[in-house]
Design a protein around this motif. Sequence first.
Motif, mmCIF file in Angstrom:
data_model
loop_
_atom_site.group_PDB
_atom_site.id
_atom_site.type_symbol
_atom_site.label_atom_id
_atom_site.label_comp_id
_atom_site.label_asym_id
_atom_site.label_seq_id
_atom_site.Cartn_x
_atom_site.Cartn_y
_atom_site.Cartn_z
ATOM 1 N N THR A 71 0.824 -1.210 0.000
ATOM 2 C CA THR A 71 0.000 0.000 0.000
ATOM 3 C C THR A 71 0.859 1.261 0.000
ATOM 4 O O THR A 71 0.351 2.348 -0.219
ATOM 5 C CB THR A 71 -0.929 0.029 1.235
ATOM 6 N N ASP A 73 3.718 4.021 -1.268
ATOM 7 C CA ASP A 73 4.022 4.582 -2.578
ATOM 8 C C ASP A 73 5.323 3.981 -3.116
ATOM 9 O O ASP A 73 6.085 3.334 -2.390
ATOM 10 C CB ASP A 73 4.103 6.109 -2.513
ATOM 11 N N ALA A 74 5.575 4.202 -4.393
ATOM 12 C CA ALA A 74 6.731 3.601 -5.066
ATOM 13 C C ALA A 74 8.051 4.016 -4.428
ATOM 14 O O ALA A 74 8.964 3.193 -4.295
ATOM 15 C CB ALA A 74 6.710 3.971 -6.548
ATOM 16 N N GLU A 75 8.162 5.266 -4.026
ATOM 17 C CA GLU A 75 9.413 5.729 -3.418
ATOM 18 C C GLU A 75 9.693 4.993 -2.105
ATOM 19 O O GLU A 75 10.827 4.582 -1.847
ATOM 20 C CB GLU A 75 9.370 7.242 -3.173
ATOM 21 N N THR A 76 8.664 4.800 -1.304
ATOM 22 C CA THR A 76 8.831 4.075 -0.035
ATOM 23 C C THR A 76 9.226 2.628 -0.296
ATOM 24 O O THR A 76 10.107 2.084 0.366
ATOM 25 C CB THR A 76 7.529 4.129 0.788
#
Length: 112
Positions: A71, A73-76
Amino acid sequence: FDLKIRGLNGKNFRLKANPLKKDIDADGSKIRIKSNSITVALKKLKKHRNWDELTTKMHPFKNTLENYDRTADAETQNMQMMRDLYQEGDADMKKIIEESMMKAREKAAKGE
């Protein structure tokens, strides 16, 4: 199966074969250490007479992907993956990751 050699001529080495395709008899397995070699003999369980492969074929990121927060985001997710690669990596891998992160920070500071 995970063999680690630490401090041999100032270097560390690792041979990892996980997961093994079949179970082994750990008590019957042997390790022979000589001055210029190491021999590892994994004893098969009697019910597993023939092995066509040593390890189970897995998607290279199967276990890794299961550990990430889908769930997020892509950066995380990328930061989680980089953290895991850094923690599991050898000295060369850590150096590559550090250089990559430093370059990314420099670009960000320049506004690129």
